[in-house]
Design an enzyme around this catalytic site. Structure first.
Site, PDB file in Angstrom:
ATOM      1  N   ARG A   1      34.156 -69.417 -17.162  1.00 62.43           N
ATOM      2  CA  ARG A   1      34.058 -69.511 -15.786  1.00 62.43           C
ATOM      3  C   ARG A   1      33.680 -68.417 -14.833  1.00 62.43           C
ATOM      4  NH1 ARG A   1      39.446 -70.354 -15.180  1.00 62.43           N
ATOM      5  NH2 ARG A   1      39.493 -68.751 -13.351  1.00 62.43           N
TER       6      ARG A   1
ATOM      7  N   TYR B   1      22.578 -86.117   2.352  1.00 57.46           N
ATOM      8  CA  TYR B   1      23.064 -86.937   1.138  1.00 57.46           C
ATOM      9  C   TYR B   1      24.437 -87.607   1.673  1.00 57.46           C
ATOM     10  CZ  TYR B   1      24.139 -87.520  -3.601  1.00 57.46           C
ATOM     11  OH  TYR B   1      24.325 -87.914  -4.923  1.00 57.46           O
TER      12      TYR B   1
ATOM     13  N   ASP C   1      20.090 -77.528   2.359  1.00 51.05           N
ATOM     14  CA  ASP C   1      20.041 -78.041   1.114  1.00 51.05           C
ATOM     15  C   ASP C   1      18.507 -78.526   0.827  1.00 51.05           C
ATOM     16  OD1 ASP C   1      19.864 -80.235  -0.905  1.00 51.05           O
ATOM     17  OD2 ASP C   1      21.672 -81.022  -0.315  1.00 51.05           O
TER      18      ASP C   1
ATOM     19  N   LYS D   1      17.968 -82.701  -9.750  1.00 51.21           N
ATOM     20  CA  LYS D   1      16.734 -83.424  -9.225  1.00 51.21           C
ATOM     21  C   LYS D   1      15.528 -82.556  -9.773  1.00 51.21           C
ATOM     22  CE  LYS D   1      20.114 -85.849  -7.402  1.00 51.21           C
ATOM     23  NZ  LYS D   1      20.654 -85.713  -6.012  1.00 51.21           N
TER      24      LYS D   1
HETATM   25  C1  LIG Z   1      21.750 -85.640  -5.362  1.00 46.88           C
HETATM   26  C2  LIG Z   1      21.648 -84.851  -4.245  1.00 46.88           C
HETATM   27  C3  LIG Z   1      23.108 -84.096  -3.955  1.00 46.88           C
HETATM   28  C4  LIG Z   1      24.209 -84.051  -4.802  1.00 46.88           C
HETATM   29  O1  LIG Z   1      23.759 -83.498  -6.168  1.00 46.88           O
HETATM   30  P1  LIG Z   1      24.576 -84.041  -7.461  1.00 46.88           P
HETATM   31  O2  LIG Z   1      24.180 -83.160  -8.572  1.00 46.88           O
HETATM   32  O3  LIG Z   1      24.394 -85.429  -7.757  1.00 46.88           O
HETATM   33  O4  LIG Z   1      26.024 -83.710  -7.211  1.00 46.88           O
HETATM   34  C5  LIG Z   1      23.128 -83.170  -2.918  1.00 46.88           C
HETATM   35  N1  LIG Z   1      21.946 -83.117  -2.016  1.00 46.88           N
HETATM   36  C6  LIG Z   1      20.833 -84.027  -2.021  1.00 46.88           C
HETATM   37  C7  LIG Z   1      19.645 -83.754  -1.127  1.00 46.88           C
HETATM   38  C8  LIG Z   1      20.701 -84.853  -3.396  1.00 46.88           C
HETATM   39  O5  LIG Z   1      19.819 -85.489  -3.570  1.00 46.88           O
END
Ligand SMILES: *Cc1c(COP(=O)(O)O)cnc(C)c1O
Length: 397
Positions: free
Chosen positions: A59, A112, A184, A209
């Site tokens: 961790r 998101y 992000d 992603k």
């Molecule tokens: C999918 C997504 C998230 C969240 O990510 P997870 O891996 O599903 O927790 C955050 N920001 C954006 C832009 C996303 O497409």
């Protein structure tokens, strides 16, 4: 590591984070262990005091995870990175590191969904106020700033409208008010946009992603610019506990090797698909950062090296046409998520946002015929042929 820093981006994708390991493997081994043996009480104590480098407990840190973190930090141009169990773990850890009770956060309204819910509902319980803004207009960010604003949080291109925010403008506003800019960068990845080069202080990703890119891992990451920030974030992540596990870190690190080539190919594909859609009689409008019709096309040109793989478009036939297209595609896969090598298609009104009801959807800008496409690396002609036959079916509903 350090000699890799001078490499070009595509070379870095292949080599970043790769070190020397026992027996000379080319790829970092998977250290599938929860804990690490101490040589003596003295060595254990030195590790805990931070006098010696080494591993204690997964961790806290793990060599497989660290290799991947160093790779992502290098690609983003940051100091270090912190692997998390999901994008949301990265985002929640970031906000809980940076914000205290009584603080205020300004955020892009096109974020998101769970990010907005986290900010508006969860942080509120800890007495953290928030203001959503249409951040495509920098004046809206400026006007929302308060003396207690500590974070400006931007997602660009944003979800699902692909609204684009001028990052250097947002950084300037944040900094002149004593706040930090968190970006992000999930939709672009560092192959197409590097927010640190435009003044961002912290970059977060859902590695689920594009970074991993193969739709087989849920993971996230926080990238920071300074050693001081790294220590602060590492401590909070260690207490909150939302870390990535070694096997997923291994998979993400493998995915990174093809990041540059994937992002180039899927951007090329998406450009062709977007042009096809824009010329199709069943399509009302197309939102894609590579099209001159995108309202922030100029900003995209300035801060993105390619338009990426995400396309939103509106069907003239509304809800029924959306359902018909979803149920007619053969090559495009009907699924949420994005950023993989396979093309995914989604109709928010009949799927993710159905339970909201039409009125609430309208208020949130989720129109009845809105379709979101995450373009993959298949042949563009095959994708266009698939969409063409699906749109043909939609024209008869
Ligand atoms: C999918 C997504 C998230 C969240 O990510 P997870 O891996 O599903 O927790 C955050 N920001 C954006 C832009 C996303 O497409």
């Amino acid at each position: 590591m350090s000699e890799n820093e001078n490499l070009k981006f595509d070379s870095k994708c292949v080599h970043a984070g790769i070190g020397d390991y026992e027996h000379g493997p080319v790829i970092p081994p998977i250290y599938q262990t929860s804990t690490f043996k101490f040589e003596s009480t003295q060595q254990g104590a030195a590790l805990f005091k931070g006098e010696k480098e080494g591993y204690i407990y997964t961790r806290m840190s793990n060599p497989t995870v660290e290799a991947m973190e160093k790779a992502v930090a290098s690609l983003e141009g940051g100091y270090r990175a912190l692997g998390c169990g999901s994008g949301m773990a990265a985002i929640s850890t970031t906000l809980l590191t940076l914000l205290n009770a009584g603080d205020h956060i300004v955020f892009s309204e096109a974020v998101y969904g769970p990010t907005a819910t986290l900010i508006v509902n969860v942080l509120k319980r800890f007495n953290i106020e928030s203001t959503p803004v249409d951040s495509t207009n920098l004046d809206n960010i400026k006007n929302a700033m308060k003396p207690n604003t500590k974070v400006v949080y931007i997602e660009t291109p944003g979800n699902p409208t692909l609204a684009i925010t001028d990052l250097s403008g947002a950084a300037e506003i944040a900094h002149s008010n004593g706040a930090v800019l968190v970006v992000d960068n999930t939709f672009m990845s560092p192959a197409l946009q590097r927010p640190f080069e435009h003044g961002a202080d912290v970059v977060v990703h859902s590695m689920t992603k594009f970074l991993n890119g193969h739709a087989d891992v849920v993971a996230g990451i926080i990238v920071v610019k300074t050693q001081e920030d790294y220590k602060k974030f590492r401590s909070v992540l260690n207490q909150l506990g939302g870390v990535i596990d070694p096997f997923n870190a291994f998979l993400v690190h493998r995915g990174l090797k093809t990041l540059d080539i994937r992002m180039k190919k899927l951007s090329e594909n998406a450009m062709k698909v977007a042009k096809f859609l824009e010329s199709h009689p069943q399509v009302k409008w197309v939102r894609y950062p590579g099209l001159e019709s995108h309202p922030q096309y100029e900003i995209a040109q300035k801060q993105q090296s390619a338009p990426g793989g995400m396309i939103s478009f509106e069907l003239k036939g509304g809800f029924a046409a959306g359902e018909a297209v979803m149920n007619s595609v053969k090559l495009c896969t009907l699924a949420v998520s994005l950023g993989g090598v396979e093309t995914l298609i989604q109709h928010p009104a009949s799927m993710t946002h159905l339970s909201m009801g039409q009125k609430a959807r309208e208020e949130a800008g989720i129109t009845e015929g809105l379709v979101r496409l995450s373009v993959g690396i298949e042949n563009a002609d095959d994708l266009i042929a698939d969409l063409e036959q699906a749109l043909e079916k939609a024209s008869t509903v």
